[in-house]
Design a protein around this motif. Structure first.
Motif, PDB file in Angstrom:
ATOM      1  N   UNK A  40      -2.018   3.003   7.286  1.00 29.75           N
ATOM      2  CA  UNK A  40      -0.366   3.171   6.807  1.00 29.75           C
ATOM      3  C   UNK A  40      -0.247   3.828   8.728  1.00 29.75           C
ATOM      4  N   UNK A  41       0.763   2.814   9.046  1.00 25.48           N
ATOM      5  CA  UNK A  41       0.527   3.199  10.824  1.00 25.48           C
ATOM      6  C   UNK A  41      -0.416   3.554  11.458  1.00 25.48           C
ATOM      7  N   UNK A  73      -0.312   2.139  -1.657  1.00 24.40           N
ATOM      8  CA  UNK A  73       0.142   2.990  -2.771  1.00 24.40           C
ATOM      9  C   UNK A  73       0.905   4.049  -1.204  1.00 24.40           C
ATOM     10  N   UNK A  74       2.378   4.730  -1.103  1.00 25.02           N
ATOM     11  CA  UNK A  74       2.584   5.395  -0.029  1.00 25.02           C
ATOM     12  C   UNK A  74       2.111   6.845   0.091  1.00 25.02           C
ATOM     13  N   UNK A  75       1.353   7.011  -0.443  1.00 26.05           N
ATOM     14  CA  UNK A  75       1.095   8.271   0.057  1.00 26.05           C
ATOM     15  C   UNK A  75      -0.299   8.439  -0.411  1.00 26.05           C
TER      16      UNK A  75
END
Length: 221
Positions: free
Chosen positions: A136-137, A63-65
């Motif tokens: 993410x990061x 997922x991106x978000x």
């Protein structure tokens, strides 16, 4: 669906019920567990079962978000083995989500009436769940979702869906990583028979996730 539940059992009872050898860090009972909160879950690391906390609302690794998690608090067991969001998790990332009752809202002519639903013969039990790790990061999340199915005869009068509650003798079968094919896991879920349930009305006080005290489970007429 399953959108709220409780866990009031003490730590020792949970350790005994699930045959856990390690204490549960920062365990806190709750009268009103809601999506977005950290929930007590049990996974198998290949050697033993371990209890810890996952955020309720699945955020798939791709997922991106992370906000997608609020839309993925439940997964339909009938199609989870086919859906990209859940297919791989059915094979290798299954978990037990620990509870002792859940809430459901019955639509009446005047309002939606919340009910607390329990298993009379069991003080603590587990929903069948899936989990995943998202990164993410520099941010890392461990999240989960509760598998659901068509309501049984008892639940149909309240809601058309219900969470899958695993029988005590099949909890280890679900969480240990030996079923690898998604369709085989699907067949396992379809073989689960719902246990006898009981329900009673509670106040709409429980509708607000911020309310978390004994009034949430107090019976009303």
């Amino acid at each position: 669906m399953c959108g709220r539940y409780t866990l009031l059992a003490d730590e020792l009872e949970i350790l005994n019920e699930f045959d856990l050898s390690h204490s549960i860090d920062s365990y806190q009972p709750s009268y009103n567990i809601a999506p977005g909160q950290n929930v007590l879950a049990i996974i198998h690391d290949g050697n033993e079962k371990r209890a810890g906390y996952l955020r309720w609302g699945l955020v798939p690794s791709w997922a991106k978000d992370e906000k997608i998690g609020y839309k993925m608090i439940n997964a339909r067991s009938e199609t989870a083995h086919e859906k990209p969001s859940f297919k791989k998790l059915m094979s290798r990332k299954r978990c037990l989500i620990v509870a002792d009752s859940f809430y459901e809202w019955q639509q009446t002519e005047e309002k939606k009436q919340p009910k607390r639903i329990q298993i009379p013969e069991r003080n603590v039990f587990a929903f069948a769940g899936l989990w995943d790790k998202w990164q993410q990061e520099d941010k890392e999340l461990f999240t989960c979702t509760i598998l659901t199915k068509e309501a049984n005869d008892f639940m149909q009068e309240i809601h058309h869906r219900m969470p899958i509650i695993l029988p005590k003798d099949r909890q280890d079968e679900w969480v240990t990583p030996h079923k690898q094919e998604p369709h085989e896991v699907y067949q396992f879920l379809q073989s689960i028979e719902a246990e006898r349930l009981k329900a009673y009305n509670v106040d709409r006080y429980v509708n607000a996730a911020k309310n978390n005290d004994e009034f949430c489970i107090a019976p009303i007429a």
